[in-house]
Structures are given as C-alpha cells and as structure tokens.
Design a protein around this motif. Structure first.
Motif, PDB file in Angstrom:
ATOM      1  N   TRP A 312       0.845  -1.186  -0.214  1.00  0.00           N
ATOM      2  CA  TRP A 312       0.113  -0.003   0.521  1.00  0.00           C
ATOM      3  C   TRP A 312       0.983   1.234   0.239  1.00  0.00           C
ATOM      4  O   TRP A 312       2.033   0.948   0.928  1.00  0.00           O
ATOM      5  N   GLY A 390      -6.251   6.269   6.434  1.00  0.00           N
ATOM      6  CA  GLY A 390      -6.403   5.227   5.113  1.00  0.00           C
ATOM      7  C   GLY A 390      -7.773   5.829   4.467  1.00  0.00           C
ATOM      8  O   GLY A 390      -8.987   5.454   3.682  1.00  0.00           O
ATOM      9  N   GLU A 391      -8.795   6.500   5.639  1.00  0.00           N
ATOM     10  CA  GLU A 391     -10.142   6.320   5.653  1.00  0.00           C
ATOM     11  C   GLU A 391     -10.528   7.814   6.777  1.00  0.00           C
ATOM     12  O   GLU A 391      -9.795   8.019   7.221  1.00  0.00           O
ATOM     13  N   PRO A 392     -11.630   8.302   6.841  1.00  0.00           N
ATOM     14  CA  PRO A 392     -12.040   9.413   7.774  1.00  0.00           C
ATOM     15  C   PRO A 392     -12.378   8.521   8.772  1.00  0.00           C
ATOM     16  O   PRO A 392     -13.171   7.252   9.267  1.00  0.00           O
ATOM     17  N   ASP A 414      -5.036  12.298  12.405  1.00  0.00           N
ATOM     18  CA  ASP A 414      -5.446  12.331  12.170  1.00  0.00           C
ATOM     19  C   ASP A 414      -4.341  12.907  10.058  1.00  0.00           C
ATOM     20  O   ASP A 414      -5.373  13.665   9.656  1.00  0.00           O
ATOM     21  N   THR A 415      -4.390  11.389   9.427  1.00  0.00           N
ATOM     22  CA  THR A 415      -3.465  12.149   8.023  1.00  0.00           C
ATOM     23  C   THR A 415      -4.224  12.047   6.777  1.00  0.00           C
ATOM     24  O   THR A 415      -4.407  10.509   6.811  1.00  0.00           O
ATOM     25  N   TRP A 416      -4.584  12.983   5.686  1.00  0.00           N
ATOM     26  CA  TRP A 416      -5.232  12.634   4.898  1.00  0.00           C
ATOM     27  C   TRP A 416      -4.462  12.396   3.592  1.00  0.00           C
ATOM     28  O   TRP A 416      -3.091  13.442   3.734  1.00  0.00           O
ATOM     29  N   TRP A 417      -4.184  12.123   2.854  1.00  0.00           N
ATOM     30  CA  TRP A 417      -3.435  11.542   1.528  1.00  0.00           C
ATOM     31  C   TRP A 417      -4.362  10.490   1.092  1.00  0.00           C
ATOM     32  O   TRP A 417      -5.092   9.787   1.066  1.00  0.00           O
ATOM     33  N   GLN A 418      -3.271  10.106  -0.437  1.00  0.00           N
ATOM     34  CA  GLN A 418      -2.988   9.161  -1.453  1.00  0.00           C
ATOM     35  C   GLN A 418      -3.008   8.400  -2.130  1.00  0.00           C
ATOM     36  O   GLN A 418      -1.517   9.611  -1.249  1.00  0.00           O
ATOM     37  N   THR A 419      -2.285   7.388  -2.815  1.00  0.00           N
ATOM     38  CA  THR A 419      -1.217   7.217  -3.565  1.00  0.00           C
ATOM     39  C   THR A 419      -1.046   8.062  -4.106  1.00  0.00           C
ATOM     40  O   THR A 419       0.350   8.466  -4.314  1.00  0.00           O
ATOM     41  N   ASP A 512     -12.800  13.341  -3.218  1.00  0.00           N
ATOM     42  CA  ASP A 512     -12.936  13.392  -1.904  1.00  0.00           C
ATOM     43  C   ASP A 512     -13.514  13.826  -1.763  1.00  0.00           C
ATOM     44  O   ASP A 512     -13.818  15.956  -2.060  1.00  0.00           O
ATOM     45  N   LEU A 524     -13.196  15.015   6.273  1.00  0.00           N
ATOM     46  CA  LEU A 524     -13.554  14.150   4.790  1.00  0.00           C
ATOM     47  C   LEU A 524     -14.167  13.434   5.040  1.00  0.00           C
ATOM     48  O   LEU A 524     -15.022  12.979   6.032  1.00  0.00           O
ATOM     49  N   ARG A 527     -15.381   9.145  -0.537  1.00  0.00           N
ATOM     50  CA  ARG A 527     -15.278   9.288  -1.440  1.00  0.00           C
ATOM     51  C   ARG A 527     -16.555  10.101  -2.522  1.00  0.00           C
ATOM     52  O   ARG A 527     -17.642   9.908  -1.876  1.00  0.00           O
ATOM     53  N   LYS A 621      -9.897  -0.294   3.644  1.00  0.00           N
ATOM     54  CA  LYS A 621     -11.049  -0.049   2.880  1.00  0.00           C
ATOM     55  C   LYS A 621     -12.449  -0.681   3.327  1.00  0.00           C
ATOM     56  O   LYS A 621     -12.219  -1.223   1.956  1.00  0.00           O
TER      57      LYS A 621
HETATM   58  C1  6R9 Z   1      -2.490   6.557   1.933  1.00  0.00           C
HETATM   59  C2  6R9 Z   1      -3.914   6.220   1.287  1.00  0.00           C
HETATM   60  C3  6R9 Z   1      -6.834   7.837  -0.867  1.00  0.00           C
HETATM   61  C4  6R9 Z   1      -8.275   7.363  -0.068  1.00  0.00           C
HETATM   62  C5  6R9 Z   1      -8.401   9.431   0.205  1.00  0.00           C
HETATM   63  C6  6R9 Z   1      -9.127   9.075   0.889  1.00  0.00           C
HETATM   64  C7  6R9 Z   1      -8.835   7.886   2.129  1.00  0.00           C
HETATM   65  C8  6R9 Z   1      -7.186   8.580   3.446  1.00  0.00           C
HETATM   66  C9  6R9 Z   1      -7.640   9.202   5.540  1.00  0.00           C
HETATM   67  C10 6R9 Z   1      -8.981   9.140   4.099  1.00  0.00           C
HETATM   68  C11 6R9 Z   1     -10.108  10.470   5.226  1.00  0.00           C
HETATM   69  C12 6R9 Z   1      -8.154  10.486   6.146  1.00  0.00           C
HETATM   70  N1  6R9 Z   1      -7.922   8.131   2.558  1.00  0.00           N
HETATM   71  N2  6R9 Z   1      -6.885   9.133   4.329  1.00  0.00           N
HETATM   72  N3  6R9 Z   1     -10.459  10.029   4.495  1.00  0.00           N
HETATM   73  N4  6R9 Z   1      -9.637  10.927   6.054  1.00  0.00           N
HETATM   74  N5  6R9 Z   1      -7.466  10.736   7.315  1.00  0.00           N
HETATM   75  O1  6R9 Z   1      -5.785   5.610   2.007  1.00  0.00           O
HETATM   76  O2  6R9 Z   1      -3.427   6.242   0.262  1.00  0.00           O
HETATM   77  O3  6R9 Z   1      -5.084   3.961  -0.961  1.00  0.00           O
HETATM   78  O4  6R9 Z   1      -4.728   5.777  -2.221  1.00  0.00           O
HETATM   79  O5  6R9 Z   1      -6.691   6.204  -0.672  1.00  0.00           O
HETATM   80  O6  6R9 Z   1      -8.172   7.350   1.217  1.00  0.00           O
HETATM   81  O7  6R9 Z   1     -10.657   8.497  -0.034  1.00  0.00           O
HETATM   82  O8  6R9 Z   1      -9.304   9.853  -1.331  1.00  0.00           O
HETATM   83  P1  6R9 Z   1      -5.342   5.768  -0.695  1.00  0.00           P
END
Ligand code: 6R9
Length: 659
Positions: A312, A390-392, A414-419, A512, A524, A527, A621
C-alpha cells in the motif's frame, strides 16, 4: 452530485491540546506555517536539504507545462544512498533500522550497516539478472525484510518497482505486470498469515502464463516458509543462492530528481487499475519532511511502527522511504493483529518500546470490537504519538484510540493523503494543533488545499463540497503510467482552467467529499462516489457511519444509498456490534433513533442490518460499492481486491430479498 452541497450534519465539540512537553521539544512549531506561507517554494527548497544530493538542485518547481510538474529537476541523487548509506557514513551503522517480527514469533533486527550490505548485494543480483536503470521490477512479497531490501535495491539501480499486495490474485498480478511491462518479478515461496503458511509463488507462475507477461525473464524467489514450490528452470532463481553470493560493495549511481522511483496501482471503482507514477527528488523530500513533522520523529530515541503493508502507498512512504531517509528505528510485522491472540500488536509495542504508532481506522475499530480489556493487559506507556490513515476516522474510534492506546495523553494525528499525493497533505501537527476527533484539520506547511462547490468556488466556513489541492506539491504523482490523457481527465479536468465558470487555475480534484467547519478546519467525508442523495439532500456516508459508531453497541458501520422510489436513495446501514452487544429486539429501532438524534431525521437509515464482517480492501477500506450491489439486489461487481470474498456470501445470506 447535485448542486446542493454536502449536508453539514456532524457536530464535534471535544478538543485536545498538545501535551506541554511534546510541544516544548517539537520538531516543527507554528512558525513553519508562516514561513511556508511567506515563501512556499523557498520552504520546499529548504526541506530538500534534508536529503544528500550528488548535485544540488538550483531549480525548485517547473510548472511551465501544467499539470505535468518537475521538482528539483536539475538535482541528482540516489534514493537508496539517502535511506541507507549516508546514515552508515554518519556513524550510525549500529543503529537498528528494522526490528522484524514474523507472525510465527521469529524475529531479527537489521542495523543500518546490515541493511547497506543487503541492499548492495540485492542491487548486484538484479544487475546480474540484466536489470538496467529504467526497467520495471514487480515485487510480490509478504511483509518481510526482503520486501524493503528489494525496493531499495531497485531504487539504487534506478529500476522503478511496482509492488503488488501479497494478497492479490494471479489476475490482479498479471494485469499489473502487463501494464508496467515488468522484466523481473521478486516473490517468495509464501508468507505466514493467520497462523498458517500461505503460498505466493503459484500466483506468479499462473500470472506468467498470461499473454503480455513474456518480457519477464527472471523470477527471484525468497525462501520464507519452506513450502513445496514448482520450479521453472532457467527462469526461477532462489534469493539465497543468487543474492547471498554477491559482493557487499555497490557504488550508487546518481539519477536525476525526476527519474521514476515507482509505479503503484490504485484500483479505483471502474476501469483498469491506474499505475500512479512517482519520481525521486520531490517524493523523497516530502515523505522525509512529513514523517519528521507529523510524527515528531526523534531518530535517536524513537521506535516507530507503521502497521501498513508495503503493498500500500502507506508502506512505501511511511515504512520504507520516509522513515529510512530520516534514519528511524522501526518495527516491521508480518502478520495480522489477532494472530495468535487479539493482543498481538500491543505485545509488540511493549516488546520494542514503540513510541510512535501509525495504523488505519479499520484496525482501531476491530480493536474496539474486541474490547478495552485487551490493550489494558500490556504496557503501552512508551507511546507518545498515534497516527491514523486510510479512511475518515469516526470521532468515537478516535477517542477510543487516544484513551485506550494512548492513555488519554498522546496526540492523535489523522493524516489525509492518497497514493497520488505520495505523502501526507492534511494533518494536525502533534506539538502545535489542538486536535478535534474525526478531523484531519489543516494542510501541512507548504501544502495548499481547500473545499469547493460544483462551480469550483471556494465554500465558506461551515459548508461542504469537494476537496481540491490548489498548488502543486513535491511528492505529487507525475502521471498515470503510459496514459497522460487519463491523468488529465481523472484529476485535473473537473476543476482545471476553463472547465468551470470560475476555473482559472489548475486545481487537483481528489475525489473526496469534504467540509470546512466554523473554524475553517477540514473534515473528510468519504469518496464522492459514495455520497448519498436523499430527498434532495447530499448526505455523506461518513457522517452517518460516525453517528452509528457513537452508539455504545456499535463497533463499525458501513452506510450506502440504495435506489428508492420515494427519496431517490434510501440510507441502508450495515453494522458490526461490539463484543458484548447482542442483536436484541428493538436494537434496530434504537439505532435509527440514535442517528436521527445525532444528525437530524433526514439522515435516519431506512434499513439497518447487523453483520459479522464488512467487505474491505487489503488496505482496510470498506468497499461500499459491493454493499450497494447487495442493497439493490444486484450481482456483485469486481471482488478481486477484497481481502476475503466469503464475507459477501455471509452478508447476502442475512439479507431478506427486496424489502
Ligand atoms: C494513504 C491512502 C486514498 C483515499 C483518499 C480518502 C481516503 C485516506 C484518509 C482518508 C479520510 C483520512 N483517506 N486517508 N479519508 N481521512 N485521514 O489511504 O491512500 O489507498 O490511495 O487512498 O483514502 O478517500 O482519497 P489510498
């Protein structure tokens, strides 16, 4: 989504100030926000100096051809040198890099000097197999040190890796090998999962029978479980035979900052998986900085543990590249949290004196379900920062995490980010931010994010819409592998220049839903594809799930909108009850009333179904699209990324047909 913004339903009043001692010694203070605001590019140029460059970059950002970014383009570096060798050269060769804990209980620790020898040998081995800079290497391994070594060896010789989750099927593996046109696959006989050896190599053998995988010349096989393995002479080579006989000397070559580092596939909801491409200089700068800032890492004293799988993005950025670039000591654990018992994680925290712990909401909710008494049996007093990704994270799970794991003392970030973003974008800072359960809160220094409506207008505080990133950032994806058009269409067309009434700048559409609260903090909401439309109101699945999880009998909830003749969509909830709760008469009514009280009558679920498990991806997720198929009595869509496909049969068997 209709014109009406996401309903802003959830209210959360709890606040937690940073602990005074942590704040006083924090790596990053409030000043960083000011500094980055005054000179954003200067701020990132300064962060790039955390790395050791073979040629220092003179240019920070080249945005002359948006949305195709170049960061530090004239700089040169070797990523593996930055993650390993330089620490040894700085006299830290005896520091433990990785404390490996196998699921059956075997353990070994690798120092930075050990890691340097292993990576050099593996780099020499790949070279002997004919791998050259630019060739793609697929990695399909369990969570063992060789996974980290393999990634770093690829980085060292400039061969982009494509790591595929050990749990994915031969089909998923074949698609990824084809798309990246991989030349070598690194795998193992198997790995340990839930107390048993689980084979991996057969999936590779099967994948390599598919058309489009012919360019794979060699399969390098780590012996982990010792199980019987079919062998293809001339193609398959044992790691212990090839790698172990290599020289421990390897001179790292410096590559340009935009040299590709890896491709990582994200499934998305439709179409073929997207190969997200990351490069070296900007990526390593941002993952090193964010790991330092968000976790307040003190490499000389902290023991860090991120429970993600290396397959991941969280494993790439916050097990491999960020922590090792920072010279951290970290734990790597092969197995599941409940093998052989539900306290396994906490036993590991106690054993190594883990100080920083980073995991996903799904795991926290599983621990809530198992009960408070389990973590209470272990000494967790070493912990000082807890992270979530990974999720809210539902506010109730956040508070449970802080109280039961962090002794009501540690900050939760609580860390928001994506691939696609490569590194953390929105998060509290543990020594600065007064935290709010359930909110990722503020963009990090040097990051620009906001929430916009359908017309790309920034929404006022207190309103909801879509999360967008308004400035390029160093660890941003550079494109989708082999498909620039899809890159433009997926992320930039929605709110890019000329795409809407007010769209003049390039804005990255994250996909998101989000809202800004009255303080301007970001929440957040899941999706955008999952947002429900109920009687003309857009309602987020996240908020209804959080309301359900705030009921003492509920450990976990997944909410979907099912087509409904009266209300367009009707809210349908699947809930997992806490350990002690039972499916009593009247429970469903009690939960419906609870949601109505928390969020208002509009958000009251029409149906609530207690279930034993929820369908999840390997990164934890919830796959709401499959639950929507169930709620609408449809055949299930693609289930290849599901951890355990029997979960869906279980859920379907509980569902009375069409209500
Ligand atoms: C790092 C990771 C990305 C999607 C992202 C969102 C959700 C990830 C979150 C979160 C709320 C957080 N997401 N962290 N939503 N709060 N702290 O998860 O990457 O597997 O690409 O997923 O995950 O929806 O757009 P990835």
């Amino acid at each position: 989504m209709s014109n009406e913004s996401l309903a802003n339903l959830l209210r959360e009043e709890r606040r937690f100030a940073p602990p005074a001692d942590l704040a006083a010694a924090a790596n990053v203070t409030a000043e960083a926000y000011e500094q980055a605001k005054a000179d954003r590019l200067g701020f990132w140029a300064e962060q790039a100096r955390r790395l050791t460059w073979a040629a220092e970059p003179t240019e920070t950002l080249d945005w002359s051809n948006p949305p195709f970014a170049k960061w530090f383009a004239d700089g040169k570096l070797n990523v593996a040198y930055n993650c390993v060798d330089r620490h040894v050269e700085n006299g830290l060769g005896d520091r433990v890099a990785i404390h490996f804990e196998g699921e059956p209980g075997d353990s070994r620790s690798l120092t930075y000097a050990d890691l340097q020898r292993e990576v050099a040998k593996a780099a020499n081995a790949l070279t002997e197999l004919g791998v050259q800079a630019g060739d793609r290497v697929a990695i399909y391994l369990p969570m063992i040190p060789e996974a980290v070594v393999a990634m770093l060896a690829c980085a060292r010789i400039g061969a982009p890796h494509s790591v595929v989750f050990g749990g994915f099927s031969a089909d998923a593996l074949a698609t990824r090998i084809q798309d990246a046109d991989a030349r070598v696959v690194i795998t193992s006989d198997g790995g340990y999962r839930r107390g048993k050896p689980s084979a991996l190599k057969p999936a590779v053998d099967e994948a390599l029978t598919r058309p489009g995988t012919e360019n794979v010349r060699s399969v390098l096989v780590v012996r982990r479980t010792g199980q019987e393995t079919a062998w293809h002479e001339g193609r398959d080579v044992w790691w212990h035979e090839l790698v172990d006989r290599q020289s421990e000397q390897h001179t790292p070559e410096a590559f340009g900052a935009e040299h590709p580092l890896f491709i990582l596939y994200t499934s998305g909801t439709t179409g073929k998986p997207k190969g997200i491409l990351h490069t070296t200089g900007g990526y390593l700068t941002q993952v090193a900085y964010t790991h330092h800032a968000v976790f307040d890492l003190k490499p000389e004293s902290d023991v860090y543990w991120c429970t993600a799988d290396v397959g991941w993005v969280t494993g790439h950025s916050y097990i491999v590249y960020g922590p090792l670039a920072n010279g951290a000591t970290e734990v790597l654990y092969e197995g599941t949290p409940d093998t052989p018992h539900q306290g396994r994680w906490w036993e590991i925290v106690q054993k190594y004196g883990v100080t920083i712990f980073y995991t996903a909401p799904t795991a926290i909710r599983a621990c809530m379900k198992w009960g408070d008494d389990i973590p209470a049996k272990f000494d967790l007093s070493s912990l000082r920062v807890l992270g979530s990704v990974g999720e809210p994270i539902n506010p109730e799970a956040w508070v449970w995490y802080r109280r039961n794991i962090g002794a009501d003392r540690t900050p939760v970030v609580d860390t928001w980010w994506q691939t696609e973003t490569g590194g953390i974008m929105i998060s509290p800072l543990p020594g600065v931010t007064e935290t709010k359960p359930g909110s990722a809160q503020v963009p990090l220094p040097g990051i620009a994010a906001t929430v916009v409506d359908d017309e790309a207008r920034e929404v006022p505080d207190g309103a909801g819409g879509y999360l967008v990133l308004t400035e390029p950032w160093p660890s941003m994806l550079r494109t989708i592998w082999g498909d620039d058009q899809r890159y433009l269409d997926t992320y930039w067309a929605r709110f890019g220049p000329g795409q809407s009434a007010t769209g003049v700048a390039w804005r990255y559409f994250a996909g998101d839903g989000a809202k800004k609260d009255d303080d301007g903090d970001i929440w957040l909401l899941g999706r955008v594809d999952d947002v429900m439309l109920v009687s003309g109101h857009n309602i987020s699945t996240t908020e209804v799930e959080s309301a359900l999880v705030s009921h003492p009998k509920v450990a976990e909830a997944a909410v979907v909108g099912a087509t409904d003749p009266q209300t367009t969509q009707a809210i349908c909830a699947f809930v997992i009850l806490r350990g002690s709760a039972s499916e009593s008469e009247g429970l469903v009514e009690e939960l419906r009333a609870h949601v109505a009280k928390a969020l208002g009558p509009i958000a009251k679920p029409k149906r609530i179904l207690p279930v034993a498990e929820l369908p999840k991806t390997r990164s934890g997720k919830i796959m709401r699209r499959l639950l929507r198929d169930v709620a609408e009595n449809r055949a299930l869509g693609d289930v290849t990324t599901l951890t355990d496909s029997s979960v869906m049969e279980l859920i379907q068997s509980k569902l009375p047909t069409a209500s």
